[in-house]
Scaffold this active site. Structure first.
Site, PDB file in Angstrom:
ATOM      1  N   GLU A  70       7.460  10.872   2.444  1.00  8.91           N
ATOM      2  CA  GLU A  70       7.073  10.566   1.078  1.00  8.91           C
ATOM      3  C   GLU A  70       6.709  11.854   0.363  1.00  8.91           C
ATOM      4  OE1 GLU A  70       4.784   6.848   0.522  1.00  8.91           O
ATOM      5  OE2 GLU A  70       3.422   8.092  -0.687  1.00  8.91           O
TER       6      GLU A  70
ATOM      7  N   ARG B  52       1.718   1.506   4.206  1.00 10.53           N
ATOM      8  CA  ARG B  52       1.949   2.932   4.411  1.00 10.53           C
ATOM      9  C   ARG B  52       3.370   3.108   4.924  1.00 10.53           C
ATOM     10  NH1 ARG B  52      -1.398   4.267   1.437  1.00 10.53           N
ATOM     11  NH2 ARG B  52      -3.304   5.464   1.780  1.00 10.53           N
TER      12      ARG B  52
ATOM     13  N   HIS C 218       5.457   5.295  -4.790  1.00 10.29           N
ATOM     14  CA  HIS C 218       4.043   5.056  -4.494  1.00 10.29           C
ATOM     15  C   HIS C 218       3.241   4.883  -5.793  1.00 10.29           C
ATOM     16  CE1 HIS C 218       0.905   5.729  -1.112  1.00 10.29           C
ATOM     17  NE2 HIS C 218       0.507   4.796  -1.949  1.00 10.29           N
TER      18      HIS C 218
END
Length: 319
Positions: free
Chosen positions: A267, A238, A286
């Protein structure tokens, strides 16, 4: 008595999951590719279950709006930091996620980032575009996986699959850190170390840990300073496990050699972010579980969690 009602939070959800739900449920799909918290809150009252295609925050306020009908929450993800799990369970609502089915795909991305960062792929592409390539023996040399020490922070299902995939690169030694020594680590010949010892010894540091109060901001200036100057840092866990400003400083000042990132904080990164300007940072948006098979599998498991929960059976993967 009618069929149970299930809310699916995105029209971009793989059809395989929706089709499975349709075998036993009345399904409402929010007709947006990306829905926000307000969209979901507006649609959720009266539903018996919710299928989270994205990272909608499920907290006390959301659950109050959802009302007493809600019996199951299932997220199409391995991570669950967007869910207030204790509060959901306190209300007697079952909550599930989709680990393991995405482990292989995420492990592949970790290997890709490890190789790209260590072999300076992004930097080479930039130089190629600038017409600045050179033909000499010591131009743009990278770092070898062969014979190296690979440190894995968080030897869970994904961490283990990363190690298994890297074995064929003739890695010299695997080490890992976490709460305790693991049988699975012993089985692959990995050595359990403290975080400080792992940082000091590793040529590659691969983060595969979930985001918790303990891991949030774990990688800061002090931690990067403990790593080898030749070390390659990879994060597929993460983004918020890393202090982004500290990583930028570590890369810019050559405190470490390079980084490969599938996750970032924030993000997504703004297009003008400093991290995207660094030649020794390989950054992707991602994509860890982004394969056709993996996303279909995740949707099916998330849907099966809901069907099981509505029928009073154990969820496939229950939190």
């Amino acid at each position: 008595m009618g069929k149970p009602r299930v809310l699916v939070t995105s029209s971009d959800t793989p059809q395989a999951g929706i089709d499975l739900l349709l075998t036993k449920c009345e399904v409402t799909v929010i007709q947006k590719v990306i829905s926000n918290n307000d969209d979901v809150r507006q649609a959720v009252p009266g539903h018996d279950a919710i299928f989270l295609s994205g990272h909608t925050n499920i907290n006390t306020a959301f659950l109050d709006i959802a009302g007493p009908n809600l019996k199951v929450v299932s997220t199409m993800s391995a991570g669950y930091d967007h869910l207030d799990v204790p509060e959901i369970k306190r209300r007697g609502i079952k909550v599930g996620h989709t680990p393991e089915v995405l482990s292989a795909a995420v492990a592949e991305i970790a290997v890709m980032l490890t190789l790209n960062a260590s072999r300076r792929a992004h930097e080479g592409r930039l130089l190629l575009e600038q017409g600045a390539t050179e033909r000499r023996p010591q131009w743009l040399l990278g770092r070898d996986l062969r014979g190296s020490t690979v440190g894995i922070v968080g030897l869970g299902k994904i961490g283990l699959q990363i190690a298994n995939r890297l074995k064929c690169f003739e890695v010299g030694r695997f080490v890992y850190t976490g709460h305790s020594r693991k049988k699975s680590g012993d089985e692959i010949g990995a050595v359990f170390l403290s975080l400080d010892d792992l940082l000091e010894q590793s040529d590659f540091v691969i983060v595969a840990t979930p985001l918790t109060n303990e891991t949030r901001g774990l990688f800061n200036d002090a931690v990067f300073a403990k790593m080898k100057q030749t070390a390659v840092f990879v994060n597929i866990g993460r983004g918020a496990v890393v202090k982004t400003d500290a990583l930028v400083r570590a890369l810019r000042n050559k405190t470490i050699f390079a980084a490969g990132l599938d996750v970032t904080d924030p993000e997504p990164l703004p297009p003008d972010h400093e991290l995207l300007k660094l030649p020794n940072a390989v950054v992707i948006p991602h994509l860890g579980s982004a394969t056709v098979k993996t996303r279909n599998d995740m949707a099916i498991v998330a849907a099966q969690n809901i069907l099981n929960g509505l029928e009073g059976k154990p969820l496939v993967y229950e939190l």
